[in-house]
Design a protein around this motif. Structure first.
Motif, PDB file in Angstrom:
ATOM      1  N   SER A   1      -9.909   7.116  -4.078  1.00  0.00           N
ATOM      2  CA  SER A   1      -9.654   8.013  -2.944  1.00  0.00           C
ATOM      3  C   SER A   1      -9.111   9.385  -3.354  1.00  0.00           C
ATOM      4  CB  SER A   1      -8.733   7.348  -1.923  1.00  0.00           C
ATOM      5  OG  SER A   1      -7.505   7.008  -2.506  1.00  0.00           O
ATOM      6  N   MET A   2      -8.174   9.430  -4.266  1.00  0.00           N
ATOM      7  CA  MET A   2      -7.601  10.724  -4.666  1.00  0.00           C
ATOM      8  C   MET A   2      -8.654  11.621  -5.322  1.00  0.00           C
ATOM      9  SD  MET A   2      -4.550  10.883  -3.564  1.00  0.00           S
ATOM     10  CE  MET A   2      -3.538  12.016  -4.475  1.00  0.00           C
ATOM     11  N   ASP A   3      -9.516  11.029  -6.162  1.00  0.00           N
ATOM     12  CA  ASP A   3     -10.577  11.811  -6.800  1.00  0.00           C
ATOM     13  C   ASP A   3     -11.555  12.394  -5.775  1.00  0.00           C
ATOM     14  OD1 ASP A   3      -9.524  11.282  -9.296  1.00  0.00           O
ATOM     15  OD2 ASP A   3     -10.872   9.605  -9.692  1.00  0.00           O
ATOM     16  N   LEU A   4     -11.718  11.706  -4.650  1.00  0.00           N
ATOM     17  CA  LEU A   4     -12.627  12.165  -3.600  1.00  0.00           C
ATOM     18  C   LEU A   4     -11.944  13.073  -2.580  1.00  0.00           C
ATOM     19  CD1 LEU A   4     -14.498   8.777  -3.020  1.00  0.00           C
ATOM     20  CD2 LEU A   4     -15.407  10.828  -4.159  1.00  0.00           C
ATOM     21  N   GLY A   5     -10.626  13.258  -2.711  1.00  0.00           N
ATOM     22  CA  GLY A   5      -9.892  14.162  -1.830  1.00  0.00           C
ATOM     23  C   GLY A   5      -9.252  13.498  -0.623  1.00  0.00           C
ATOM     24  N   PHE A   6      -9.153  12.171  -0.631  1.00  0.00           N
ATOM     25  CA  PHE A   6      -8.568  11.428   0.479  1.00  0.00           C
ATOM     26  C   PHE A   6      -7.220  10.861   0.056  1.00  0.00           C
ATOM     27  CE2 PHE A   6     -13.081  11.424   1.037  1.00  0.00           C
ATOM     28  CZ  PHE A   6     -13.267  11.548   2.401  1.00  0.00           C
ATOM     29  N   GLU A   7      -6.309  10.721   1.025  1.00  0.00           N
ATOM     30  CA  GLU A   7      -5.024  10.107   0.732  1.00  0.00           C
ATOM     31  C   GLU A   7      -4.585   9.272   1.931  1.00  0.00           C
ATOM     32  OE1 GLU A   7      -0.558  11.209  -0.857  1.00  0.00           O
ATOM     33  OE2 GLU A   7      -1.715  12.766   0.159  1.00  0.00           O
ATOM     34  N   LEU A   8      -4.169   8.051   1.653  1.00  0.00           N
ATOM     35  CA  LEU A   8      -3.613   7.174   2.671  1.00  0.00           C
ATOM     36  C   LEU A   8      -2.221   6.797   2.207  1.00  0.00           C
ATOM     37  CD1 LEU A   8      -3.879   5.443   5.255  1.00  0.00           C
ATOM     38  CD2 LEU A   8      -4.777   3.621   3.794  1.00  0.00           C
ATOM     39  N   LYS A   9      -1.226   7.152   3.016  1.00  0.00           N
ATOM     40  CA  LYS A   9       0.137   6.819   2.618  1.00  0.00           C
ATOM     41  C   LYS A   9       0.904   6.275   3.809  1.00  0.00           C
ATOM     42  CE  LYS A   9       1.769  11.564   3.056  1.00  0.00           C
ATOM     43  NZ  LYS A   9       2.331  12.705   2.382  1.00  0.00           N
ATOM     44  N   GLU A  10       1.839   5.406   3.490  1.00  0.00           N
ATOM     45  CA  GLU A  10       2.695   4.819   4.511  1.00  0.00           C
ATOM     46  C   GLU A  10       3.953   5.661   4.642  1.00  0.00           C
ATOM     47  OE1 GLU A  10       4.544   0.454   5.688  1.00  0.00           O
ATOM     48  OE2 GLU A  10       3.584   0.731   3.737  1.00  0.00           O
TER      49      GLU A  10
END
Length: 139
Positions: A33-42
């Motif tokens: 995800s980070m390499d693709l520009g996405f981030e999911l965080k709690e």
């Protein structure tokens, strides 16, 4: 089941694009995800029974494919969709993101962002099929 959600989603996407093909679905994981520009965080919700997340995504992919739709699905403990919501995304100067919350243990959530290119006939979707599994693998 969650598979049904994605089959229905791809059918809808296929109806929105020309006959050149079905939208590509890219599953986001903590590894890619980070390499693709996405981030999911709690983030802390203030209530131990509630899991709150922020999903950040790029405005564009491939240089000119534009984020157009964000979809959230609440899933039961077996992975069946209980509720879904879809919003069209309008590109602004702000970093695109969506905030969502659910009760882990009883429920899970899926998140998807759809991108379309300016030439009719190309579409792509990026998805976190299980927020719970994603966050568990991330730790």
């Amino acid at each position: 089941m969650i598979k049904c959600f994605f089959v229905i989603l791809l059918s809808v996407l296929a109806g929105n694009v020309s006959s050149s093909g079905v939208a590509e679905l890219v599953e986001l994981t903590p590894d890619n995800s980070m390499d693709l520009g996405f981030e999911l965080k709690e983030i802390y919700s203030g209530d131990e029974k509630v899991r709150m997340v922020i999903f950040t995504f790029p405005k564009t992919t491939h240089g000119n494919w534009v984020a157009k739709r964000v979809q959230l699905s609440l899933l039961d403990s077996t992975g069946d969709e209980i509720m879904g919501a879809s919003s069209d995304y309008v590109v602004t100067d702000e970093e695109p993101s969506v905030m969502a919350h659910y009760q882990p243990g009883n429920y899970d959530m899926a998140i998807m962002v759809q991108y379309f290119c300016k030439v009719k006939g190309c579409a792509e979707a990026y998805s976190v099929r299980s927020v719970t599994n994603y966050l568990t693998r991330k730790k």
